[in-house]
Scaffold this motif. Structure first.
Motif, PDB file in Angstrom:
ATOM      1  N   THR A 220       0.760  -1.411  -0.152  1.00 28.94           N
ATOM      2  CA  THR A 220      -0.273   0.151  -0.081  1.00 28.94           C
ATOM      3  C   THR A 220       1.138   1.905   0.129  1.00 28.94           C
ATOM      4  O   THR A 220       0.607   2.493  -0.408  1.00 28.94           O
ATOM      5  N   GLY A 221       1.796   1.368   0.510  1.00 32.72           N
ATOM      6  CA  GLY A 221       2.894   2.403   0.327  1.00 32.72           C
ATOM      7  C   GLY A 221       3.080   3.208   1.668  1.00 32.72           C
ATOM      8  O   GLY A 221       3.165   3.825   2.584  1.00 32.72           O
ATOM      9  N   GLU A 222       1.850   2.760   2.935  1.00 30.64           N
ATOM     10  CA  GLU A 222       1.758   3.476   3.857  1.00 30.64           C
ATOM     11  C   GLU A 222       2.596   2.940   4.564  1.00 30.64           C
ATOM     12  O   GLU A 222       3.940   2.506   4.958  1.00 30.64           O
ATOM     13  N   GLU A 223       3.587   4.598   5.499  1.00 29.75           N
ATOM     14  CA  GLU A 223       4.174   4.364   5.983  1.00 29.75           C
ATOM     15  C   GLU A 223       4.211   3.607   7.940  1.00 29.75           C
ATOM     16  O   GLU A 223       3.030   3.653   8.074  1.00 29.75           O
ATOM     17  N   LEU A 224       4.882   3.082   8.012  1.00 35.82           N
ATOM     18  CA  LEU A 224       5.055   2.153   9.397  1.00 35.82           C
ATOM     19  C   LEU A 224       5.978   2.636  10.525  1.00 35.82           C
ATOM     20  O   LEU A 224       5.431   2.191  11.633  1.00 35.82           O
ATOM     21  N   TRP A 225       7.163   2.817  10.014  1.00 36.73           N
ATOM     22  CA  TRP A 225       8.025   3.381  11.034  1.00 36.73           C
ATOM     23  C   TRP A 225       9.087   4.608  10.333  1.00 36.73           C
ATOM     24  O   TRP A 225       9.632   3.876   9.439  1.00 36.73           O
ATOM     25  N   ARG A 226       9.947   4.846  11.488  1.00 43.81           N
ATOM     26  CA  ARG A 226      10.645   6.266  11.234  1.00 43.81           C
ATOM     27  C   ARG A 226      11.750   6.408  12.455  1.00 43.81           C
ATOM     28  O   ARG A 226      11.270   7.093  13.479  1.00 43.81           O
ATOM     29  N   THR A 227      13.008   5.800  11.956  1.00 40.01           N
ATOM     30  CA  THR A 227      13.958   5.841  12.885  1.00 40.01           C
ATOM     31  C   THR A 227      14.969   7.075  12.914  1.00 40.01           C
ATOM     32  O   THR A 227      15.984   6.939  11.733  1.00 40.01           O
ATOM     33  N   TYR A 228      15.003   8.135  13.707  1.00 42.73           N
ATOM     34  CA  TYR A 228      16.299   9.120  13.252  1.00 42.73           C
ATOM     35  C   TYR A 228      17.558   8.427  13.253  1.00 42.73           C
ATOM     36  O   TYR A 228      17.510   7.902  14.478  1.00 42.73           O
ATOM     37  N   THR A 229      18.381   9.259  12.407  1.00 41.71           N
ATOM     38  CA  THR A 229      20.071   8.457  12.863  1.00 41.71           C
ATOM     39  C   THR A 229      20.731  10.298  13.365  1.00 41.71           C
ATOM     40  O   THR A 229      21.586   9.329  13.761  1.00 41.71           O
ATOM     41  N   ILE A 230      20.424  10.900  13.888  1.00 42.30           N
ATOM     42  CA  ILE A 230      20.582  11.950  15.261  1.00 42.30           C
ATOM     43  C   ILE A 230      20.106  11.862  16.537  1.00 42.30           C
ATOM     44  O   ILE A 230      18.729  12.108  16.174  1.00 42.30           O
ATOM     45  N   ALA A 231      20.663  11.342  17.378  1.00 44.50           N
ATOM     46  CA  ALA A 231      20.286  11.806  18.379  1.00 44.50           C
ATOM     47  C   ALA A 231      18.849  12.764  18.710  1.00 44.50           C
ATOM     48  O   ALA A 231      19.241  13.778  18.799  1.00 44.50           O
ATOM     49  N   GLN A 232      18.153  12.164  19.399  1.00 47.25           N
ATOM     50  CA  GLN A 232      16.728  13.309  19.571  1.00 47.25           C
ATOM     51  C   GLN A 232      16.895  13.972  20.656  1.00 47.25           C
ATOM     52  O   GLN A 232      17.401  12.986  21.563  1.00 47.25           O
ATOM     53  N   PRO A 233      16.477  15.008  20.755  1.00 45.54           N
ATOM     54  CA  PRO A 233      16.077  15.803  22.196  1.00 45.54           C
ATOM     55  C   PRO A 233      15.106  15.045  23.337  1.00 45.54           C
ATOM     56  O   PRO A 233      14.115  13.890  22.782  1.00 45.54           O
ATOM     57  N   GLY A 234      16.353  14.645  24.283  1.00 45.82           N
ATOM     58  CA  GLY A 234      15.475  13.496  25.169  1.00 45.82           C
ATOM     59  C   GLY A 234      15.938  11.878  25.443  1.00 45.82           C
ATOM     60  O   GLY A 234      15.338  11.203  26.372  1.00 45.82           O
ATOM     61  N   GLN A 235      16.983  11.381  24.025  1.00 42.12           N
ATOM     62  CA  GLN A 235      16.805  10.073  23.771  1.00 42.12           C
ATOM     63  C   GLN A 235      18.096  10.324  23.986  1.00 42.12           C
ATOM     64  O   GLN A 235      19.486  11.082  24.153  1.00 42.12           O
ATOM     65  N   PRO A 236      18.240   8.752  24.608  1.00 43.45           N
ATOM     66  CA  PRO A 236      20.107   8.537  24.565  1.00 43.45           C
ATOM     67  C   PRO A 236      20.781   8.718  23.257  1.00 43.45           C
ATOM     68  O   PRO A 236      20.709   9.125  22.021  1.00 43.45           O
ATOM     69  N   GLY A 237      21.921   9.370  23.961  1.00 40.11           N
ATOM     70  CA  GLY A 237      22.224  10.256  22.827  1.00 40.11           C
ATOM     71  C   GLY A 237      22.955  11.498  22.761  1.00 40.11           C
ATOM     72  O   GLY A 237      23.349  12.220  21.738  1.00 40.11           O
ATOM     73  N   ASP A 238      21.662  12.007  22.654  1.00 39.83           N
ATOM     74  CA  ASP A 238      20.977  13.163  23.242  1.00 39.83           C
ATOM     75  C   ASP A 238      22.948  14.076  23.841  1.00 39.83           C
ATOM     76  O   ASP A 238      23.075  15.078  22.842  1.00 39.83           O
ATOM     77  N   GLU A 239      23.138  14.160  24.597  1.00 40.61           N
ATOM     78  CA  GLU A 239      24.512  14.326  25.161  1.00 40.61           C
ATOM     79  C   GLU A 239      25.092  14.231  24.455  1.00 40.61           C
ATOM     80  O   GLU A 239      26.475  15.597  25.192  1.00 40.61           O
ATOM     81  N   THR A 240      25.547  13.706  23.663  1.00 38.55           N
ATOM     82  CA  THR A 240      26.919  13.632  22.646  1.00 38.55           C
ATOM     83  C   THR A 240      27.028  14.551  21.698  1.00 38.55           C
ATOM     84  O   THR A 240      27.540  14.735  21.343  1.00 38.55           O
ATOM     85  N   TRP A 241      25.559  15.600  22.056  1.00 40.87           N
ATOM     86  CA  TRP A 241      25.397  16.985  21.275  1.00 40.87           C
ATOM     87  C   TRP A 241      26.116  18.118  21.674  1.00 40.87           C
ATOM     88  O   TRP A 241      26.119  19.391  21.362  1.00 40.87           O
ATOM     89  N   ASN A 242      26.381  18.044  23.203  1.00 44.10           N
ATOM     90  CA  ASN A 242      26.814  19.144  23.903  1.00 44.10           C
ATOM     91  C   ASN A 242      25.239  20.316  24.020  1.00 44.10           C
ATOM     92  O   ASN A 242      25.892  21.470  24.205  1.00 44.10           O
ATOM     93  N   GLY A 243      24.327  20.154  24.283  1.00 39.05           N
ATOM     94  CA  GLY A 243      23.465  20.771  24.402  1.00 39.05           C
ATOM     95  C   GLY A 243      23.291  21.912  23.470  1.00 39.05           C
ATOM     96  O   GLY A 243      21.468  22.178  23.145  1.00 39.05           O
ATOM     97  N   LEU A 244      23.284  21.155  21.994  1.00 41.28           N
ATOM     98  CA  LEU A 244      23.019  22.113  21.046  1.00 41.28           C
ATOM     99  C   LEU A 244      21.354  21.383  20.086  1.00 41.28           C
ATOM    100  O   LEU A 244      20.960  20.468  20.475  1.00 41.28           O
ATOM    101  N   PRO A 245      20.468  22.642  20.462  1.00 43.22           N
ATOM    102  CA  PRO A 245      19.380  22.931  20.029  1.00 43.22           C
ATOM    103  C   PRO A 245      19.449  21.524  18.932  1.00 43.22           C
ATOM    104  O   PRO A 245      19.989  21.457  17.189  1.00 43.22           O
ATOM    105  N   ILE A 246      18.414  20.552  18.745  1.00 49.69           N
ATOM    106  CA  ILE A 246      18.231  20.495  17.829  1.00 49.69           C
ATOM    107  C   ILE A 246      17.643  21.049  16.395  1.00 49.69           C
ATOM    108  O   ILE A 246      18.204  19.726  15.190  1.00 49.69           O
ATOM    109  N   GLU A 247      17.748  22.030  15.781  1.00 52.93           N
ATOM    110  CA  GLU A 247      17.801  22.537  15.340  1.00 52.93           C
ATOM    111  C   GLU A 247      18.687  23.028  14.245  1.00 52.93           C
ATOM    112  O   GLU A 247      19.201  23.820  13.370  1.00 52.93           O
ATOM    113  N   SER A 248      19.870  23.243  15.424  1.00 52.26           N
ATOM    114  CA  SER A 248      21.610  22.810  15.203  1.00 52.26           C
ATOM    115  C   SER A 248      22.081  21.765  14.786  1.00 52.26           C
ATOM    116  O   SER A 248      23.200  22.221  14.675  1.00 52.26           O
ATOM    117  N   ARG A 249      21.790  20.755  14.840  1.00 51.30           N
ATOM    118  CA  ARG A 249      22.410  18.996  14.169  1.00 51.30           C
ATOM    119  C   ARG A 249      21.918  19.034  13.060  1.00 51.30           C
ATOM    120  O   ARG A 249      20.261  18.812  12.571  1.00 51.30           O
TER     121      ARG A 249
END
Lengths: 576, 295
Positions: A220-249
């Motif tokens: 059908t083409g229906e989207e089933l899932w989407r997994t981001y490859t940059i750590a998102q705010p509040g998720q594991p790995g977020d801290e590796t961006w040293n507080g940089l806002p997501i809009e600047s990653r």
């Protein structure tokens, strides 16, 4: 006059026969099942997916063409292809070749003659700007076959399903906004009714938050899932961006097609570097910037990251790690291991991981690199901080160049030699982070680079290495002046095929690395070769034309850049 | 010598067409002649399909490329019209839609090359201050200078150094002021550094200043005025000193191919004349553009 009439009649008859024959092939099109794809190893005639099998071996069991007769290869047909960067990867199924050109043009061809059966031409929106245009210019390595459909991921960020019999669109799904920079440059893999693609283009302003792997229902083409490859705010790995806002990653584009393990139901895919390249510009400080330059193991059904391994944290040099993840079960130190391995990144380091757990097993160096060391026991990476830029304008000698080392062109695994064959180039760069404002207030660049020869390379640039998968030892290394070009395949005929930026298409002895045959073609050899059989005759097809790999010609000024006039050339042994 | 004022130029156009026409024809010929003489050894590799393959015939006209979304679009275009008038040429414009931001200089160089090969003789609104341009490109003298500023909302801040070090400073990524800020911070101990949040959108930079994500925004003055409707004060935004960073101004001029040296010389003369005549001042005022002529 009579002769002319006869010739005309003959032509009409030939066209009719060809057309009838072609349509007959498609009327008998057998839908491709999961079982056929999972067991593709046991189906020597066909090349059903990007690297023939889910494990991305790039290996064919065909042996009609072998060490003894490869020198007899001759051209049997060819076909013109769309202009642009030539990174095509044809597929073959039951005598039909499915060929994806630059510009999202797809053809079904008679695999013995190149005669066109059907054709799909996508009307793409116009884009401006060299980077965006280059994204469009890249052929999307491959398409995918599943059921009675052909799947392609497009430059304008759509996933499209075509009817394999006619080329008609069955469904298409817009995955993202192409005008922001999202664009597919790698084809899908389809497994168990799920179409999986990796988005790229996340080097542009419109793509903060990074790229993602996305799954669609094959029917059908229906989207089933989407997994981001940059750590998102509040998720594991977020801290590796040293507080940089997501809009600047930015970054972590997906330039390759995942491998897939049907038993574990895991997908293995690699991510690209963070953007901008130097951390002093990026604003992430000494953070690792997860999940850039990583291997991700994703659950097929949910997209959940089961494990990850970051190969080059805090990248400062555009040395991304998005290349092929090959799956092999091999005995290492007396123990059966389920491996995921390959030269994942531009550093050319060949990584061996346990694909069930992500546990580090081994890292084998190939080309000279000076950006990192890898602990041989734990796999812990130590970045060479001497090469981390402290300020703008300072120049560092970094190896390899940001074009690699290793680039998109794939290596191959041969079970008969237990060897991984990997295409490489010996390069380094003088790299300088700097601002370049072409328009006041708006800049580009981030890292200026000048390609130079690698130390102790003796001026040899192109390189193919063979590495024993069980021991990690080098079996042979072919080094040459001309930069290496396209991907490699290997066969049960004891051969490794591949081509260089100087138009030479070569066949190596898989055991010794000896060049058994070579032929200058029309242009640099930069695509993915394949081999297949129809009616008992083995063919070798190679896309030729030039592209990114010709960057390396700056190191070999005596070799002219003959890029252009993209073609697919197909070779076979004489029929008698 | 070029005429010294608009009136004189118009007069010259009516009365002295002979000599100027020779100059115009010479310029047209020069433009035509150099079309095929681009320094092949130093140009970027551009796939043939990127280029039209035609030599542009200009006659008595000159075509300028101009970025249609530039904060100084109106000013740049007005300057180009005056330059054309000074050269007794008809101005044409090729409006360039800026692509999404990229980070590879090579891409931009390639794009610029295609523009100057296929679409225009000169690019207006071109930044002049770096020494990193390719050999095939030359730049005119600047026709104006314009500053980078620090925008804040907190009334207690009078200069950058007043902003507490635990706050974040937003910058327009990789601009001259951003580079200055990066290099300044590299001289400070880590604990004395601000957090630096790079943005690639002027609108987002202003938005994050207003919502308090960042305590200050280092950005190009015309962009600040555009994003605030020409009146930052109405939104509670003040412009303060960038000290201890030095005051940074950016010279702006035109880019042409190095093989068009004759055109560059003509444009330089015309810019000098417009500056001396006060035309640049007049245009800055008329278009509401923050900046000053080249002195």
């Amino acid at each position: 006059m009579k002769t002319l009439r006869k010739l005309g009649l003959l032509t009409v008859l030939v066209v009719l026969v060809a057309s009838v024959a072609a349509s007959a092939q498609l009327k008998s099109y057998r839908p491709i099942t999961d079982e056929m794809l999972i067991n593709a190893h046991k189906d020597p005639d066909n090349w059903l997916m990007w690297r023939r099998t889910y494990d991305l071996w790039g290996y064919s069991p065909l042996d009609q063409i072998n060490k003894e007769n490869v020198h007899k290869l001759q051209l049997v047909w060819g076909i013109a292809m769309n202009p642009g960067l030539q990174e095509a990867a044809p597929l073959v199924y039951d005598g039909i070749m499915f060929l994806h050109h630059q510009g999202n043009r797809v053809q079904a061809l008679d695999a013995t003659t190149g005669d066109v059966i059907w054709e799909y031409n996508r009307v793409l929106p116009e884009v401006t700007g060299a980077y965006h245009t280059n994204q469009y210019q890249r052929t999307k390595n491959s398409i995918a076959l599943y059921g009675d459909k052909v799947y392609l991921a497009t430059s304008d960020a759509h996933v499209v399903a075509l009817d394999a019999r006619t080329g008609q669109v069955v469904w298409e799904t817009q995955v993202d906004d192409w005008s922001k920079g999202y664009s597919y440059t790698a084809g899908p893999v389809v497994a168990k009714g799920i179409v999986v693609t990796g988005m790229s283009g996340c080097s542009m302003t419109g793509t903060p938050g990074g790229c993602y792997v996305v799954a669609h229902d094959a029917e059908t083409g229906e989207e089933l899932w989407r997994t981001y490859t940059i750590a998102q705010p509040g998720q594991p790995g977020d801290e590796t961006w040293n507080g940089l806002p997501i809009e600047s990653r930015w970054g972590a584009s997906l330039w390759g097609t995942p491998s897939y393990d049907p038993e574990l139901d895991l997908l293995f895919i690699g991510t690209a570097m963070p953007i901008p390249y130097p951390e002093v510009v990026r604003g992430s400080g000494d953070g690792a910037a997860l999940y850039t330059n990583s291997t991700l193991a994703l659950d097929l059904y949910t997209g959940e990251i089961k494990w990850y391994f970051q190969h080059l944290p805090r990248d400062n040099w555009d040395l991304d790690h998005p290349f092929e993840r090959i799956l092999v079960d091999a005995v290492i130190d007396g123990k059966e291991r389920k491996l995921v391995f390959g030269a994942f990144g531009k550093t050319g380091i060949v990584w061996f991981l346990d694909r069930e757990t992500g546990e580090f097993i081994r890292a084998v160096e190939t080309v000279y690199q000076n950006v990192q060391t890898v602990d041989p026991v734990t796999g812990a990476v130590t970045v060479n901080t001497d090469l981390v830029f402290d300020k703008m304008g300072e120049t560092k000698f970094v190896c390899p160049h940001l074009s690699g080392g290793k680039l998109y062109n794939s290596g191959a695994y041969n079970p008969l030699t237990n060897a991984y064959y990997v295409p490489l180039n010996n390069t380094c760069m003088e790299a300088t982070p700097r601002e370049v404002e072409f328009r006041p207030g708006e800049s580009v660049a981030g890292l200026a680079s000048r390609m130079v020869h690698a130390p102790n390379s003796g001026g040899l640039v192109g390189r193919v290495d063979a590495i024993n998968v069980s021991t990690g030892e080098h079996m042979w290394s072919h080094q040459q002046r001309a930069p290496w070009g396209g991907s490699l395949i290997t066969t049960a005929g004891g051969l490794v095929f591949g081509g260089d930026a100087n138009r030479r298409f070569k066949a190596f002895d898989a055991e010794t690395g000896k060049v058994l045959w070579e032929l200058p073609l029309t242009a640099p050899v930069t695509g993915w070769p394949i081999t297949y059989a129809v009616n008992g005759r083995q063919y070798v097809a190679v896309p030729v034309g030039g592209g990114t790999m010709t960057n390396f010609l700056s190191l070999t000024p005596e070799i002219p850049n003959t890029s252009g006039s993209n073609v697919l050339l197909v070779f076979a042994l004489p029929e008698d | 010598m070029l005429p010294r004022s608009v009136n004189e130029r118009l007069l010259a156009r009516r009365e002295g067409r002979g000599a100027m026409r020779v100059k115009a024809i010479a310029l047209a010929l020069a433009l035509w002649a150099v079309g095929a003489a681009v320094a092949a050894a130093q140009v970027p590799y551009v796939p043939a399909e990127f280029l039209s393959g035609h030599r542009r015939l200009q006659g008595n006209s000159i075509t300028f490329c101009v970025y249609e979304d530039s904060p100084t679009y109106a000013f740049d275009r007005a300057v180009a019209e005056e330059l054309a008038m000074a050269l007794l040429l008809e101005p044409n414009f090729f409006e360039v839609k800026p692509p999404p931001f990229r980070l590879a200089q090579e891409d931009y160089v390639e794009e610029l090359y295609v523009l100057l090969m296929d679409h225009c003789d000169a690019m207006v609104g071109f930044s002049l201050a770096t020494d990193t341009y390719p050999d095939w490109l030359v730049l005119t003298r600047p026709y104006y200078w314009t500053p980078y500023v620090l925008a804040v909302t907190d009334p207690d801040y009078r200069q950058l150094s007043d902003i507490p070090r635990d706050k974040a400073i937003g910058t327009r990524l990789l601009t001259l002021v951003d580079v200055e800020f990066i290099n300044f911070m590299s001289t400070l101990p880590k604990e004395q550094r601000w957090r630096r949040f790079p943005y690639v959108s002027d609108a987002l930079l202003v938005q994050r200043l207003l919502d308090g994500t960042i305590a200050g925004a280092l950005m190009w003055a015309p962009a600040l005025y555009r994003e605030t409707g020409g009146n930052p004060e109405a939104l509670g935004i003040r412009v303060i000193s960038t000290s201890p960073l030095r005051t940074i101004e950016r010279p702006v001029g035109l880019a042409v191919r190095s093989s068009d040296a004759f055109l560059r010389a003509m444009l330089d003369e015309a810019i000098a004349a417009l500056t001396q005549d006060g035309i640049i001042d007049e245009l800055l005022e008329r278009t509401g553009t923050l900046g000053r002529p080249d002195r």
